[in-house]
Design an enzyme around this catalytic site. Structure first.
Site, PDB file in Angstrom:
ATOM      1  N   SER A  98       1.438  -2.187  -3.486  1.00  0.00           N
ATOM      2  CA  SER A  98       2.748  -2.776  -3.198  1.00  0.00           C
ATOM      3  C   SER A  98       3.864  -2.285  -4.115  1.00  0.00           C
ATOM      4  CB  SER A  98       2.669  -4.302  -3.267  1.00  0.00           C
ATOM      5  OG  SER A  98       2.514  -4.746  -4.602  1.00  0.00           O
ATOM      6  N   LYS A 144       5.347  -7.313  -9.312  1.00  0.00           N
ATOM      7  CA  LYS A 144       6.531  -7.222  -8.452  1.00  0.00           C
ATOM      8  C   LYS A 144       7.752  -6.912  -9.319  1.00  0.00           C
ATOM      9  CE  LYS A 144       4.054  -8.461  -4.895  1.00  0.00           C
ATOM     10  NZ  LYS A 144       3.662  -7.479  -3.856  1.00  0.00           N
TER      11      LYS A 144
END
Length: 203
Positions: free
Chosen positions: A65, A106
């Site tokens: 991700s 993230k």
């Protein structure tokens, strides 16, 4: 009368001319310099790891991700002690949601008190009406396959996060995660130290 030297007494040796030291060849000199350089680098790396084990954390990246910024299997050194999230930082969160129960990596997009607007047609993310400059993205952003958030007011004490690999990231756009309380932040990713092919600061 002159005394005769006793048996067993050391005899004076004739003076020998001092032999000049042999100069190192360029190849040997390079090997010696390389040895000391590698030794210094190894010690610095060990000290860095020890320091972060005491005052920070070491976390592995799981998944894709955060491509192209981070890769699956990268080992990160985190700043944990006294860290306060800032927009643009890459952080590690320890919040379980859905089927995810491991720490996730993230990027912080917005802080408490800010408004996030996502425009998939234009492929942009805006914070308080300002379109973000995001050079870390590898491709144009498309709407995710899951039900997603496009506009949100971030509560105080929380952050809005997204993956750099926007088209393959489950992040704050996903209602089950949404905005994240800052208390779930383990720290900021500062440095990739393994594998050596990815060695360097996290931008």
């Amino acid at each position: 009368m002159a005394k005769k030297p006793q048996d067993g007494a050391p005899k004076a040796e004739p003076n020998e001319e001092a032999k000049p030291e042999e100069a190192l060849s360029p190849q040997d000199s390079f090997k010696l310099d390389l040895y000391f350089w590698l030794q210094a680098m190894s010690m610095a790396l060990i000290l860095l790891i020890v320091a972060f084990m005491l005052f920070g954390r070491i976390i592995g990246v799981d998944g894709s991700s955060m491509l192209p910024t981070l890769h699956h299997g990268d080992l990160l050194l985190l700043q944990s002690l006294g860290y306060e999230p800032q927009a643009g930082d890459v952080v590690v969160l320890n919040k379980s949601f859905g089927s995810i129960h491991e720490p996730i990596v993230k990027r912080v997009i917005a802080l408490g008190g800010q408004r996030v607007d996502i425009d998939y047609r234009a492929g942009t993310v805006s914070v308080d009406g300002q379109v973000l400059d995001e050079p870390y993205l590898a491709e144009a952003m498309e709407p995710p396959s899951y039900e997603h958030i496009t506009t949100v007011e971030v509560p105080e004490g929380s952050i809005f996060v997204m993956g750099d690999n926007r088209n393959h990231s489950t992040d704050s756009r996903y209602p089950e995660l949404g905005v994240v309380d800052q208390r779930y932040v383990l720290g900021r990713a500062l440095f990739v130290f393994l594998p050596f092919s990815s060695l360097g600061a996290v931008a």
